[in-house]
Design a protein around this motif. Sequence first.
Motif: not given
Length: 82
Positions: A16-22, A33-38, A40-47
């Motif tokens: 939902x945060x990084x749709x290109x990730x399988x 964060x490194x694996x999915x190129x997230x 800080x804001x993406x990480x907070x959105x993930x949580x």
Amino acid sequence: MNNDEIRTMVITAIQGIAPEIEESDIAPDEDLRDECDLDSMDFLNLLGAIKKACGVNIPETDYPKARTLSNILEYLSKQLGQ
């Protein structure tokens, strides 16, 4: 929620945060964060997405316990009584 359901929920939240990730793109013990190129804001959105999906809030003091996919799955399993 069993472990497979927790894993599916977390992967869905990541996508939902990084749709290109399988799922196969994520090494379980590498920093998400490194694996999915997230950022800080993406990480907070993930949580936030995880909290919305299962009701578990991961407080800032526990962020180090949520750095990898394996860490998040273990953390959620404990919180959800698995």
